[in-house]
Motif scaffolding. Sequence first.
Motif, PDB file in Angstrom:
ATOM      1  N   ASN A  82      58.074  47.411  41.028  1.00 47.77           N
ATOM      2  CA  ASN A  82      57.552  48.137  42.195  1.00 47.77           C
ATOM      3  C   ASN A  82      58.241  49.484  42.409  1.00 47.77           C
ATOM      4  OD1 ASN A  82      55.763  46.049  42.835  1.00 47.77           O
ATOM      5  ND2 ASN A  82      57.316  44.948  43.985  1.00 47.77           N
ATOM      6  N   ASP A  83      59.231  49.790  41.585  1.00 47.52           N
ATOM      7  CA  ASP A  83      59.942  51.054  41.736  1.00 47.52           C
ATOM      8  C   ASP A  83      59.080  52.191  41.161  1.00 47.52           C
ATOM      9  OD1 ASP A  83      62.984  52.161  42.146  1.00 47.52           O
ATOM     10  OD2 ASP A  83      61.942  53.227  40.534  1.00 47.52           O
ATOM     11  N   PRO A  84      58.948  53.334  41.877  1.00 46.07           N
ATOM     12  CA  PRO A  84      58.081  54.412  41.382  1.00 46.07           C
ATOM     13  C   PRO A  84      58.543  55.034  40.070  1.00 46.07           C
ATOM     14  CG  PRO A  84      59.339  55.113  43.317  1.00 46.07           C
ATOM     15  CD  PRO A  84      59.539  53.647  43.186  1.00 46.07           C
ATOM     16  N   GLU A  85      59.842  54.941  39.745  1.00 47.13           N
ATOM     17  CA  GLU A  85      60.347  55.540  38.507  1.00 47.13           C
ATOM     18  C   GLU A  85      60.297  54.571  37.336  1.00 47.13           C
ATOM     19  OE1 GLU A  85      63.906  58.115  38.816  1.00 47.13           O
ATOM     20  OE2 GLU A  85      63.878  57.606  40.947  1.00 47.13           O
ATOM     21  N   THR A  86      60.658  53.319  37.564  1.00 46.83           N
ATOM     22  CA  THR A  86      60.738  52.351  36.462  1.00 46.83           C
ATOM     23  C   THR A  86      59.475  51.496  36.329  1.00 46.83           C
ATOM     24  OG1 THR A  86      61.809  50.739  37.927  1.00 46.83           O
ATOM     25  CG2 THR A  86      63.239  52.223  36.677  1.00 46.83           C
ATOM     26  N   GLY A  87      58.685  51.403  37.419  1.00 50.19           N
ATOM     27  CA  GLY A  87      57.474  50.578  37.383  1.00 50.19           C
ATOM     28  C   GLY A  87      56.486  50.976  36.306  1.00 50.19           C
ATOM     29  N   PRO A  88      56.152  52.286  36.157  1.00 54.48           N
ATOM     30  CA  PRO A  88      55.201  52.691  35.105  1.00 54.48           C
ATOM     31  C   PRO A  88      55.669  52.324  33.699  1.00 54.48           C
ATOM     32  CG  PRO A  88      55.458  54.453  36.721  1.00 54.48           C
ATOM     33  CD  PRO A  88      56.486  53.428  37.051  1.00 54.48           C
ATOM     34  N   VAL A  89      56.966  52.400  33.451  1.00 49.11           N
ATOM     35  CA  VAL A  89      57.495  52.039  32.124  1.00 49.11           C
ATOM     36  C   VAL A  89      57.262  50.558  31.861  1.00 49.11           C
ATOM     37  CG1 VAL A  89      59.551  51.961  30.670  1.00 49.11           C
ATOM     38  CG2 VAL A  89      59.220  53.870  32.259  1.00 49.11           C
ATOM     39  N   MET A  90      57.602  49.712  32.850  1.00 48.98           N
ATOM     40  CA  MET A  90      57.433  48.272  32.679  1.00 48.98           C
ATOM     41  C   MET A  90      55.951  47.912  32.522  1.00 48.98           C
ATOM     42  SD  MET A  90      60.426  47.211  32.552  1.00 48.98           S
ATOM     43  CE  MET A  90      59.889  45.513  32.386  1.00 48.98           C
ATOM     44  N   LEU A  91      55.091  48.621  33.237  1.00 47.35           N
ATOM     45  CA  LEU A  91      53.657  48.358  33.142  1.00 47.35           C
ATOM     46  C   LEU A  91      53.133  48.662  31.737  1.00 47.35           C
ATOM     47  CD1 LEU A  91      51.052  47.561  34.586  1.00 47.35           C
ATOM     48  CD2 LEU A  91      50.775  49.958  35.261  1.00 47.35           C
ATOM     49  N   LYS A 102      68.074  55.772  35.366  1.00 45.74           N
ATOM     50  CA  LYS A 102      67.660  54.657  36.226  1.00 45.74           C
ATOM     51  C   LYS A 102      66.916  53.594  35.424  1.00 45.74           C
ATOM     52  CE  LYS A 102      65.632  53.736  40.741  1.00 45.74           C
ATOM     53  NZ  LYS A 102      64.947  54.317  41.922  1.00 45.74           N
ATOM     54  N   THR A 103      66.190  54.030  34.392  1.00 44.28           N
ATOM     55  CA  THR A 103      65.497  53.072  33.533  1.00 44.28           C
ATOM     56  C   THR A 103      66.492  52.198  32.792  1.00 44.28           C
ATOM     57  OG1 THR A 103      63.704  54.678  33.219  1.00 44.28           O
ATOM     58  CG2 THR A 103      63.798  52.850  31.673  1.00 44.28           C
ATOM     59  N   LEU A 104      67.581  52.812  32.315  1.00 41.40           N
ATOM     60  CA  LEU A 104      68.627  52.044  31.638  1.00 41.40           C
ATOM     61  C   LEU A 104      69.229  51.012  32.593  1.00 41.40           C
ATOM     62  CD1 LEU A 104      70.473  51.460  29.242  1.00 41.40           C
ATOM     63  CD2 LEU A 104      71.945  53.341  30.000  1.00 41.40           C
ATOM     64  N   LEU A 105      69.473  51.437  33.840  1.00 37.38           N
ATOM     65  CA  LEU A 105      70.018  50.510  34.831  1.00 37.38           C
ATOM     66  C   LEU A 105      69.051  49.354  35.075  1.00 37.38           C
ATOM     67  CD1 LEU A 105      71.486  52.941  37.533  1.00 37.38           C
ATOM     68  CD2 LEU A 105      72.631  51.900  35.599  1.00 37.38           C
ATOM     69  N   ALA A 106      67.749  49.680  35.148  1.00 36.87           N
ATOM     70  CA  ALA A 106      66.745  48.641  35.377  1.00 36.87           C
ATOM     71  C   ALA A 106      66.731  47.635  34.227  1.00 36.87           C
ATOM     72  CB  ALA A 106      65.368  49.278  35.540  1.00 36.87           C
ATOM     73  N   PHE A 107      66.782  48.150  32.976  1.00 35.01           N
ATOM     74  CA  PHE A 107      66.791  47.264  31.810  1.00 35.01           C
ATOM     75  C   PHE A 107      68.020  46.346  31.849  1.00 35.01           C
ATOM     76  CE2 PHE A 107      64.196  50.380  28.955  1.00 35.01           C
ATOM     77  CZ  PHE A 107      63.070  50.073  29.691  1.00 35.01           C
ATOM     78  N   GLU A 108      69.192  46.930  32.145  1.00 34.02           N
ATOM     79  CA  GLU A 108      70.423  46.139  32.203  1.00 34.02           C
ATOM     80  C   GLU A 108      70.316  45.053  33.273  1.00 34.02           C
ATOM     81  OE1 GLU A 108      72.990  46.117  30.365  1.00 34.02           O
ATOM     82  OE2 GLU A 108      73.211  48.049  29.364  1.00 34.02           O
ATOM     83  N   ASP A 109      69.765  45.434  34.431  1.00 31.86           N
ATOM     84  CA  ASP A 109      69.675  44.481  35.528  1.00 31.86           C
ATOM     85  C   ASP A 109      68.705  43.348  35.203  1.00 31.86           C
ATOM     86  OD1 ASP A 109      70.188  43.430  38.039  1.00 31.86           O
ATOM     87  OD2 ASP A 109      68.561  44.536  38.975  1.00 31.86           O
ATOM     88  N   MET A 110      67.539  43.682  34.657  1.00 32.16           N
ATOM     89  CA  MET A 110      66.558  42.649  34.311  1.00 32.16           C
ATOM     90  C   MET A 110      67.060  41.755  33.187  1.00 32.16           C
ATOM     91  SD  MET A 110      62.831  44.486  34.622  1.00 32.16           S
ATOM     92  CE  MET A 110      63.263  45.956  33.710  1.00 32.16           C
TER      93      MET A 110
END
Length: 413
Positions: free
Chosen positions: A392-401, A372-380
């Motif tokens: 704001n996503d509970p799985e990807t939010g901490p990584v981005m923070l 899901k993190t890979l998907l988030a990176f691709e989307d952003m």
Amino acid sequence: MFVQEEKIFAGKVLRLHVCTMEGAEWLEEVPEDTTVEKLKERCLKHCVPGSLEDPKTVTHHKLIHATSEKVLTDTKTVLEENIQDRDVLLLIKKRAPALLPKMADVVAEEKRKQEQKAPDKDAILKATANLPARSVDRTVTHHNMRDFPFLQFQTELRKILVSLIEVAQKLLALNPDAVELFKKANAMLDEDEEDRVDEIALRQLTEMGFPESRAVKALRLNHMSVTQAMEWLIEHADDPSVDAPLPGQTPAEAPAEGAASSAEAAAGPSSEEGGEEAKDELTEIFKKIRRKREFRPDPRAVIALMEMGFDEKEVVDALRVNNNQQNAACEWLLGDRKPSPEDLDKGIDTNSPLFQAILENPVVQLGLTNPKTLLAFEDMLENPLNSTQWMNDPETGPVMLQISRIFQTLNRT
């Protein structure tokens, strides 16, 4: 004994309740053959003494039947208006008609509009014909803008994401459950594709009689607003290009099942040949994921910029470089067109202290093993405006923070 003829043939007498807007109320007795105009005169005598001296007073008032809310016609009788005994009538003064503007005022208003009208292209060229040519140094402007920490982070974030995507792909490919993980990733993408149009809004438009494909296009152009979409559909009902696909819109991608089945084929015997095939299949899945997350330009911005005379491809490039911001894209098209679309795919120096600090962070390390993190990176990467959703996503939010904190810490030193 003689009886007057008019009393023998007199109509039925009705008792009517008459009210005014000022709160006055009384009972008026009139024969049913009385005209509405005569009844109105009697009412005016009762509530406005001396008002009949001005003949216009009668025409400036009207009687309304309270139950039916009907305005009574002066020339008809009470019987013809179907007024019954004890009905309630309202005596109301008519609104004064709007005064026609004087010719001098009309001329002055037209002159004012002409003075405020923006000059056309020919007028601008004529007025600036003798001015010396000047070129704006846009690089200085961009450099100064990047002095702001937020804008600087946004600029570097894209490079960071490009490099992190490469690392995440390598880590996930080493996972023995990679095939299953990316089946799940494809399912996430397909689920997201289905939710792109508001079904309730679409149903409202189709129930009005609009074709579904046309309604979908109208909703996407008007940010899912039913009212604006309906106005657009009515306005473009006779437009021959109303059913044409939106600029920059690509055909639907192949179903995820194809990727899943190809991924399943990769999960064969654990031989070297099988391992190579698995890597090839995962590479194909990565490509499909990226295709599904390709940049989607704002259709309204595309149409607006193309109407200025720019080619569709360069308009899409401009919107991609400028995060779908129409004004910034227009400046990019009119300027030196930097950064170029090719610059967007360049990653950060993998040996830099910033990238090394990000990779050493435990939260980031754990996140890179999540598809899901890979998907988030691709989307952003292709749709920066979606960053808030992933933050704001509970799985990807901490990584981005953590990435943001590391960048801010190193940027201050």
